[in-house]
Design an enzyme around this catalytic site. Structure first.
Site, PDB file in Angstrom:
ATOM      1  N   CYS A   9       1.126  -1.457   0.039  1.00  0.00           N
ATOM      2  CA  CYS A   9       0.077   0.399  -0.313  1.00  0.00           C
ATOM      3  C   CYS A   9       0.923   0.804  -0.464  1.00  0.00           C
ATOM      4  O   CYS A   9       2.144   1.185  -0.660  1.00  0.00           O
ATOM      5  CB  CYS A   9      -0.885  -0.100   0.979  1.00  0.00           C
ATOM      6  N   ARG A  15      -3.079  -1.191   5.330  1.00  0.00           N
ATOM      7  CA  ARG A  15      -3.476  -1.961   4.355  1.00  0.00           C
ATOM      8  C   ARG A  15      -2.861  -2.872   3.985  1.00  0.00           C
ATOM      9  O   ARG A  15      -3.457  -4.177   4.266  1.00  0.00           O
ATOM     10  CB  ARG A  15      -4.267  -1.074   2.168  1.00  0.00           C
ATOM     11  N   ASP A 120      -7.701   4.143   0.550  1.00  0.00           N
ATOM     12  CA  ASP A 120      -6.923   3.975   2.233  1.00  0.00           C
ATOM     13  C   ASP A 120      -7.988   4.479   2.735  1.00  0.00           C
ATOM     14  O   ASP A 120      -8.425   6.250   2.709  1.00  0.00           O
ATOM     15  CB  ASP A 120      -5.666   5.329   1.481  1.00  0.00           C
TER      16      ASP A 120
END
Length: 149
Positions: A9, A15, A120
């Site tokens: 990520c 994440r 996100d």
């Protein structure tokens, strides 16, 4: 021979570590052998930081165990080690494919035949939704990877 799975990520504090710990939890829970996984970011701005606290809360709410984590930016060695690299969104994918080429780099959602990238939560605030989405995607990922093995 074990397959190394790498989740990527932006900063490696939300994440990708969530995906790493969900993957580890599901392969242990289902007694699946032959896989290891780790996570990295495309940026060094969070280097050394732990999982972001709201993401820890979301993982705990889903009963996903996690351990200490230190954010790292993906290195050339990480790229070489990984058999599969799964990106959370188009920005991560674009940055990695420009750096390494498209070999073994995938958008997680496309690999598991899902429409939506993993947004996100740093910006959206939807940590629990992201954990739920990752759990669903990673169940599908494990199923697909075990059928390919």
């Amino acid at each position: 021979m074990e397959k190394d799975i790498l989740f990527v990520c932006h900063g490696n504090i939300c994440r990708s570590p969530a995906a790493e710990f969900i993957f580890k939890y599901l392969i242990q829970k289902n007694d699946i052998k032959g896989f290891t996984c780790f996570s990295r970011g495309v940026s060094s701005e969070e280097e050394g930081n732990d999982i972001y606290p709201p993401m820890k809360i979301a993982l705990t709410a889903k009963n996903i165990p996690f351990s200490n984590h230190r954010a790292h930016k993906i290195s050339n060695e990480d790229y070489k080690k990984a058999n599969y690299i799964f990106c959370m969104d188009n920005s991560n994918y674009s940055l990695l494919t420009k750096r390494f080429g498209k070999d073994k780099i995938y958008l997680l959602n496309e690999f598991v035949l899902e429409k939506n990238v993993v947004i996100d939560p740093w910006y959206s605030g939807e940590y629990q939704n992201v954990v739920n989405q990752l759990y669903f995607y990673i169940e599908k990922l494990i199923d697909k990877l075990t059928k390919c093995a």
